[in-house]
Design a protein around this motif. Structure first.
Motif, mmCIF file in Angstrom:
data_model
loop_
_atom_site.group_PDB
_atom_site.id
_atom_site.type_symbol
_atom_site.label_atom_id
_atom_site.label_comp_id
_atom_site.label_asym_id
_atom_site.label_seq_id
_atom_site.Cartn_x
_atom_site.Cartn_y
_atom_site.Cartn_z
ATOM 1 N N ALA A 168 -67.686 36.640 -94.972
ATOM 2 C CA ALA A 168 -67.117 36.139 -93.897
ATOM 3 C C ALA A 168 -66.390 37.092 -92.938
ATOM 4 C CB ALA A 168 -65.702 35.550 -94.684
ATOM 5 N N VAL B 234 -68.473 30.723 -92.422
ATOM 6 C CA VAL B 234 -67.477 32.160 -92.838
ATOM 7 C C VAL B 234 -66.995 31.577 -93.985
ATOM 8 C CG1 VAL B 234 -65.344 32.971 -92.034
ATOM 9 C CG2 VAL B 234 -67.242 32.130 -90.178
ATOM 10 N N GLY C 270 -68.799 32.757 -98.001
ATOM 11 C CA GLY C 270 -67.683 34.099 -98.062
ATOM 12 C C GLY C 270 -66.455 33.864 -99.376
ATOM 13 N N LEU C 271 -65.896 32.482 -98.219
ATOM 14 C CA LEU C 271 -64.597 32.539 -98.668
ATOM 15 C C LEU C 271 -64.697 31.936 -99.817
ATOM 16 C CD1 LEU C 271 -62.930 31.737 -95.359
ATOM 17 C CD2 LEU C 271 -62.953 34.337 -97.070
#
Length: 278
Positions: A84, A39, A42-43
């Motif tokens: 994410a 996750v 992507g962040l």
């Protein structure tokens, strides 16, 4: 491009990626599961793009370059947040990802935490920063978008749609109890074994084109090259396929008729005495 300002930008975006991954590391320690780093992946890209956008305000907007700067930022943010959110939904309540379980099983005795920090989180922060170099360069280019940039936007859009449609098809397939234990070989998954990975590669080659009309953009070509290599030959497809080959009935037949990465029509179905992957 202002070289001094861009150098400061590179340091700041590296710090942004590091902050995201250290936060994910803290969550992983608290939960005992490190799958949340996917996750954070992507962040981290999103944080890099937003940091670059803020710092390039006085350098990337001249003579129409503001549109290129905004495009580069928005495209990364849309891709990063979608990825994410998708991974967060998919992994809610799930146990540790087998990839990370196997990796951390190799950690030296008593050094599992340091090993996880170095091999999982810090490495991914560095990769995200490096892959993002074309986007950071695009944010500092003063010229308005031309044909190459708009071609990049189209390639990005194609890749995002391909990836998102593949993810949606797989989620629907898995949600049907009748498909439990079966191989997904429908829709885009009949054309490539990894629509999400192929879509990711297209996204990052599209983002590279946002800076490819300037020499500094070509100096950053290592970003999409590394991302493509990771997806097709590194930690993406090979690791996942080893896991599937070991525990998914029908996988061998599916792999024999379906392209490993680049989409193409499936080969003629070959039935064997084993389980059918359809």
């Amino acid at each position: 491009m202002n070289a001094a300002a861009f150098a400061v930008n590179l340091a700041a975006t590296a710090g942004a990626a590091l902050v995201v991954m250290l936060a994910a590391f803290a969550v992983g320690l608290r939960t005992g599961r490190h799958r949340g780093v996917d996750v954070a992946w992507g962040l981290a890209f999103t944080a890099i793009a937003l940091t670059g956008y803020a710092l390039s305000a006085n350098y990337g907007g001249g003579a129409g370059g503001g549109l290129r700067r905004a495009l580069a930022t928005a495209l990364v943010v849309v891709w990063g947040l979608r990825l994410a959110a998708h991974i967060a939904r998919r992994g809610r309540g799930a146990p540790e990802d087998p990839r990370y379980a196997r990796m951390l099983a190799r950690a030296p005795a008593g050094r599992r935490t340091a090993y996880a920090l170095r091999k999982v989180y810090l490495l991914q922060a560095a990769i995200a920063w490096f892959v993002s170099l074309p986007v950071q360069a695009a944010q500092y280019l003063p010229d308005p978008p031309g044909a190459v940039v708009w071609a990049g936007v189209l390639l990005w859009a194609f890749g995002l749609c391909f990836e998102a449609v593949g993810d949606h098809q797989l989620a629907r397939f898995r949600a049907d109890p009748a498909n439990r234990g079966r191989v997904m070989d429908r829709g885009l998954w009949a054309w490539t074994r990894h629509p999400n990975y192929f879509g990711d590669a297209c996204v990052w080659w599209g983002l590279f084109l946002l800076a490819a009309d300037a020499p500094v953009g070509w100096a950053c070509i290592g970003g999409p090259l590394l991302m493509t290599w990771l997806l097709a030959f590194g930690s993406g497809r090979p690791m996942l396929e080893r896991q599937l080959a070991a525990g998914k009935p029908g996988w061998a037949e599916y792999a024999a008729r379906t392209s490993s990465f680049l989409p193409r029509p499936p080969r003629r179905r070959v039935r064997t005495g084993g389980a059918d992957g359809a």
